[in-house]
Design an enzyme around this catalytic site. Structure first.
Site, short mmCIF file in Angstrom:
data_model
loop_
_atom_site.label_atom_id
_atom_site.label_comp_id
_atom_site.label_asym_id
_atom_site.label_seq_id
_atom_site.Cartn_x
_atom_site.Cartn_y
_atom_site.Cartn_z
N LYS A 132 -3.75 -2.85 0.62
CA LYS A 132 -2.82 -3.67 1.37
C LYS A 132 -4.28 -4.05 2.84
CE LYS A 132 1.24 -1.67 1.50
NZ LYS A 132 2.61 -1.07 1.61
N LYS A 154 3.08 -4.66 -13.67
CA LYS A 154 4.19 -4.20 -13.33
C LYS A 154 5.33 -4.95 -12.73
CE LYS A 154 5.89 -0.16 -9.63
NZ LYS A 154 5.52 0.96 -8.60
N LYS A 178 9.76 -7.12 -6.47
CA LYS A 178 10.18 -7.53 -5.76
C LYS A 178 10.13 -9.01 -5.06
CE LYS A 178 10.94 -3.53 -3.14
NZ LYS A 178 11.74 -2.51 -2.46
#
Ligand code: TRP
Length: 338
Positions: A123, A205, A208
């Site tokens: 991140k 994967k 969204k």
């Protein structure tokens, strides 16, 4: 122990706890991989589920949008069958014990161990302009979420496993430095928890936040949209519907179909023997449409019931505060706070 007491002890259900961030509408992947299992576990466990809104603040959010998303995420949990009469459901920021325990736990957390978290590394590379302290201490808050409720099991995906291991390390360290205080949580791997992959790149994967909306199915997509996404799902140049290494696209569609219909992969293979990919994709699409229909309808209904939602999350926060405060007061006493 008295006999009666022993019986009560044996019958005491184990506690499951899990949280989900309110950023974006959940996908079919979140549903099949997580929430659907959460719903099923309500019978066998004492469950606590919450919206991890504080964790979302580690990336920049637009306030009005976030506020709307938190309420929607809460409504979605209920629409997916999480029943507030059976499970504790609440919104993390409504329960102040989480941030309080998080601070105390940061005193038994080492800088080095947080630096090793792969999610932090990923991140901070992704949001290089906003590597804030919250992103770094994120796992400590997550440990607090879990340990406050003395959870026995935490259903988490692969991406959160390291955080759960960290939680166990902290709990063990605290227990041995002071005295036994926290239950050591274990990861819970659901029996039928297929990992749903992207419809456009089945080696990744389903997410969204994918730039290509065709790659994921949102659980609120309309039937038309769902059908067209499955129609354009990436497969291979083979023709047989069978589960095999290298056939990532078909494997993904097969596991979606198998989980939602409670059929084994073998049964799915037999069912589609001699049929082409076109028929199969259509069948998978229809299965998903029917599985998601009641959720979408219930969500549409709940959206208009603001007062009811408020009542449920207020009650949830009250109960969560009561349960977690017991752990927090023990902790405060043990570390020597007056
Ligand atoms: N970090 C988790 C995620 O992004 C969400 C979460 C926060 C969580 N606290 C938790 C999950 C406690 C399980 C238990 O998926």
């Amino acid at each position: 122990m008295e006999k009666e007491e022993q019986k009560v002890e044996n019958e005491k259900k184990k506690r499951i706890l899990s949280g989900i961030q309110p950023t974006g509408i959940f996908t079919l992947g979140n549903y099949i991989g997580a929430i659907r299992n959460w719903e099923q576990m309500q019978e066998d466990f004492e469950c606590a589920y919450f919206i991890a809104d504080l964790h979302s603040l580690t990336v920049r959010q637009e306030p009005a949008k976030l506020r709307k998303q938190i309420l929607e995420a809460f409504a979605l949990l209920l629409a997916c069958g999480i029943d507030p009469k059976k499970s504790l459901c609440f919104i993390q920021s409504h329960v102040p014990t989480h941030t309080e325990l998080s601070w105390i736990l940061s005193g038994v957390t080492q800088f080095g161990e947080l630096s090793r978290m792969t999610q932090f590394k990923d991140k901070s590379a992704k949001h290089a302009d906003n590597v804030n302290a919250g992103l770094f201490t994120y796992p400590v808050l997550m440990a607090a979420d879990i340990l406050l409720y003395q959870a026995d099991f935490v259903p988490v995906g692969a991406d959160q496993k390291q955080h759960l291991e960290f939680t166990r390390d902290i709990a063990e360290r605290f227990n041995s430095r002071y005295s036994p205080t926290f239950t050591l949580p274990e990861p819970y791997i659901a029996e039928s928890g297929a990992r749903v992959m992207s419809l456009q790149d089945p080696t990744k994967k389903m997410s969204k936040s994918d730039e290509n909306p065709k790659a994921f199915v949102s659980i609120l997509d309309t039937p038309d949209v769902i059908m067209s996404k499955f129609k354009s799902a990436v497969t291979d140049s083979d023709t047989e519907v069978c589960y095999k290494e290298g056939k990532d696209g078909i494997n993904n569609l097969m596991s979606i179909y198998s989980v939602l219909n409670n059929k084994s992969l073998d049964e799915v293979e037999k069912e589609f023997a001699g049929k082409g990919y076109g028929d199969f994709k259509k069948a998978v699409g229809e299965t998903v449409v029917e599985a998601l229909r009641p959720i979408r309808e219930e969500f549409d209904r709940l959206k208009t019931e603001k007062a009811y939602l408020e009542e449920v999350y207020t009650e949830g926060a009250r109960n969560a505060t009561a349960i977690s405060s017991r752990t927090l007061s023990k902790v405060k006493r043990k570390v020597g706070l007056l």
